[in-house]
Design a protein around this motif. Structure first.
Motif, PDB file in Angstrom:
ATOM      1  N   SER A   1       0.804  -1.222   0.000  1.00  0.00           N
ATOM      2  CA  SER A   1       0.000   0.000   0.000  1.00  0.00           C
ATOM      3  C   SER A   1       0.839   1.274   0.000  1.00  0.00           C
ATOM      4  O   SER A   1       0.369   2.321  -0.432  1.00  0.00           O
ATOM      5  N   ARG A   2       2.049   1.189   0.468  1.00  0.00           N
ATOM      6  CA  ARG A   2       2.976   2.331   0.470  1.00  0.00           C
ATOM      7  C   ARG A   2       4.295   1.860  -0.134  1.00  0.00           C
ATOM      8  O   ARG A   2       4.834   0.830   0.267  1.00  0.00           O
ATOM      9  N   ALA A   3       4.833   2.621  -1.063  1.00  0.00           N
ATOM     10  CA  ALA A   3       6.047   2.219  -1.776  1.00  0.00           C
ATOM     11  C   ALA A   3       7.229   1.977  -0.843  1.00  0.00           C
ATOM     12  O   ALA A   3       8.063   1.110  -1.099  1.00  0.00           O
ATOM     13  N   TRP A   4       7.309   2.692   0.252  1.00  0.00           N
ATOM     14  CA  TRP A   4       8.448   2.595   1.167  1.00  0.00           C
ATOM     15  C   TRP A   4       8.319   1.445   2.163  1.00  0.00           C
ATOM     16  O   TRP A   4       9.306   0.984   2.730  1.00  0.00           O
ATOM     17  N   LEU A   5       7.107   0.959   2.377  1.00  0.00           N
ATOM     18  CA  LEU A   5       6.850  -0.031   3.420  1.00  0.00           C
ATOM     19  C   LEU A   5       7.647  -1.329   3.270  1.00  0.00           C
ATOM     20  O   LEU A   5       8.226  -1.813   4.248  1.00  0.00           O
ATOM     21  N   PRO A   6       7.740  -1.915   2.076  1.00  0.00           N
ATOM     22  CA  PRO A   6       8.532  -3.141   1.948  1.00  0.00           C
ATOM     23  C   PRO A   6      10.008  -2.945   2.312  1.00  0.00           C
ATOM     24  O   PRO A   6      10.647  -3.842   2.846  1.00  0.00           O
ATOM     25  N   PHE A   7      10.516  -1.745   2.039  1.00  0.00           N
ATOM     26  CA  PHE A   7      11.925  -1.468   2.319  1.00  0.00           C
ATOM     27  C   PHE A   7      12.191  -1.283   3.814  1.00  0.00           C
ATOM     28  O   PHE A   7      13.322  -1.404   4.257  1.00  0.00           O
ATOM     29  N   VAL A   8      11.165  -0.982   4.562  1.00  0.00           N
ATOM     30  CA  VAL A   8      11.298  -0.830   6.012  1.00  0.00           C
ATOM     31  C   VAL A   8      11.029  -2.161   6.718  1.00  0.00           C
ATOM     32  O   VAL A   8      11.768  -2.552   7.622  1.00  0.00           O
ATOM     33  N   CYS A   9       9.993  -2.857   6.294  1.00  0.00           N
ATOM     34  CA  CYS A   9       9.590  -4.098   6.970  1.00  0.00           C
ATOM     35  C   CYS A   9      10.506  -5.276   6.655  1.00  0.00           C
ATOM     36  O   CYS A   9      10.859  -6.042   7.553  1.00  0.00           O
ATOM     37  N   ALA A  10      10.873  -5.443   5.394  1.00  0.00           N
ATOM     38  CA  ALA A  10      11.606  -6.643   4.979  1.00  0.00           C
ATOM     39  C   ALA A  10      12.945  -6.834   5.677  1.00  0.00           C
ATOM     40  O   ALA A  10      13.243  -7.945   6.122  1.00  0.00           O
ATOM     41  N   PRO A  11      13.782  -5.781   5.805  1.00  0.00           N
ATOM     42  CA  PRO A  11      15.083  -6.027   6.435  1.00  0.00           C
ATOM     43  C   PRO A  11      14.995  -6.303   7.944  1.00  0.00           C
ATOM     44  O   PRO A  11      15.977  -6.691   8.558  1.00  0.00           O
ATOM     45  N   VAL A  12      13.828  -6.134   8.501  1.00  0.00           N
ATOM     46  CA  VAL A  12      13.617  -6.474   9.913  1.00  0.00           C
ATOM     47  C   VAL A  12      12.923  -7.830  10.019  1.00  0.00           C
ATOM     48  O   VAL A  12      13.389  -8.738  10.723  1.00  0.00           O
ATOM     49  N   ALA A  13      11.814  -7.994   9.320  1.00  0.00           N
ATOM     50  CA  ALA A  13      11.004  -9.210   9.437  1.00  0.00           C
ATOM     51  C   ALA A  13      11.720 -10.437   8.875  1.00  0.00           C
ATOM     52  O   ALA A  13      11.640 -11.523   9.469  1.00  0.00           O
ATOM     53  N   GLY A  14      12.397 -10.298   7.755  1.00  0.00           N
ATOM     54  CA  GLY A  14      13.104 -11.435   7.163  1.00  0.00           C
ATOM     55  C   GLY A  14      14.153 -12.015   8.107  1.00  0.00           C
ATOM     56  O   GLY A  14      14.092 -13.195   8.457  1.00  0.00           O
ATOM     57  N   PRO A  15      15.118 -11.206   8.537  1.00  0.00           N
ATOM     58  CA  PRO A  15      16.123 -11.722   9.473  1.00  0.00           C
ATOM     59  C   PRO A  15      15.517 -12.230  10.785  1.00  0.00           C
ATOM     60  O   PRO A  15      16.009 -13.203  11.365  1.00  0.00           O
ATOM     61  N   PHE A  16      14.447 -11.601  11.238  1.00  0.00           N
ATOM     62  CA  PHE A  16      13.801 -12.058  12.469  1.00  0.00           C
ATOM     63  C   PHE A  16      13.297 -13.491  12.315  1.00  0.00           C
ATOM     64  O   PHE A  16      13.403 -14.299  13.246  1.00  0.00           O
ATOM     65  N   ALA A  17      12.763 -13.829  11.142  1.00  0.00           N
ATOM     66  CA  ALA A  17      12.280 -15.197  10.902  1.00  0.00           C
ATOM     67  C   ALA A  17      13.428 -16.200  10.974  1.00  0.00           C
ATOM     68  O   ALA A  17      13.284 -17.272  11.571  1.00  0.00           O
TER      69      ALA A  17
END
Length: 173
Positions: free
Chosen positions: A111-127
Motif C-alpha cells: 500500500s505504500r512504496a516505502w513499506l517493503p523497504f522498512v519491513c523486509a530487512p527487519v522481518a526477514g532476518p527475524f524469521a
C-alpha cells in the motif's frame, strides 16, 4: 472458494504460521510435503487466480531457495552439519507458503512504496533468527548473518512484489 476477503486473509495468515512452525520444528521432507498440502488448500479455497498464483508461488520458491542456497554456501546460514550443498527442501517449502501471503494476508504491505523497504530487512532476518532459536538453522556469526539477511531481504522482498505487480497484476489487486 471462500468469499470473504477477511476470512481468506485470516486463514492465509494462519496457514502460513502453521507451515512455518511445522517446517522449523520438524525440518525435513515431511514438513515440505505438509507445505504442499497447505498450498493446495490455499489454491483450492483462498486463491481467486489459481494458475497465476501457482506460477507466482513457484517463482518465489525458486528465487528464495536460490537466495537461501547462497547464504548456506557463503556461511551466512548453517544447518549444523556445515555440508549443505542445496537449499534444504523444508526451507523452499517455507518460501512457497510465504509466497501465498503476498497476495493475501500481507498484500497491505504494497500500500505504500516505502513499506517493503522498512519491513523486509527487519522481518526477514527475524524469521531466520527465530528459526535458529528453535534449532532449525544456525547463524554462525550472528551480526554478520543478520546484516546479510537484512540486505538480502531488502532486495528480494521488493523484487518479489515488483514481480507480482508486473507479471501477475491480477494478484496485486
Amino acid at each position: 472458494m471462500i468469499q470473504s476477503d477477511t476470512v481468506r486473509n485470516t486463514i492465509n495468515f494462519v496457514l502460513f504460521q502453521v507451515g512455518w512452525f511445522i517446517c522449523v520444528l520438524y525440518p525435513g521432507l515431511s514438513a515440505a510435503g505438509f507445505v504442499v498440502l497447505l498450498v493446495a488448500f490455499h489454491l483450492a479455497f483462498i486463491s481467486r487466480h489459481r494458475l497465476a498464483e501457482l506460477q507466482f508461488i513457484g517463482a518465489g520458491a525458486v528465487l528464495g531457495g536460490l537466495l537461501d542456497g547462497i547464504w548456506f554456501q557463503t556461511g551466512i546460514l548453517d544447518d549444523g552439519t556445515g555440508s549443505v550443498e542445496l537449499t534444504p527442501v523444508w526451507l523452499v517449502g517455507i518460501w512457497a507458503i510465504f509466497m501465498t501471503t503476498l497476495s493475501h494476508s500481507l498484500s497491505w504491505i504494497s500500500s505504500r512504496a516505502w513499506l517493503p523497504f522498512v519491513c523486509a530487512p527487519v522481518a526477514g532476518p527475524f524469521a531466520y533468527w527465530s528459526a535458529s532459536k528453535l534449532g532449525a538453522v544456525e547463524l554462525p556469526d550472528l551480526t554478520l548473518s543478520l546484516l546479510a539477511l537484512a540486505a538480502g531481504w531488502l532486495v528480494v522482498f521488493p523484487a518479489l512484489l515488483y514481480l507480482r505487480k508486473v507479471l501477475y497484476p491480477e494478484l496485486a489487486r
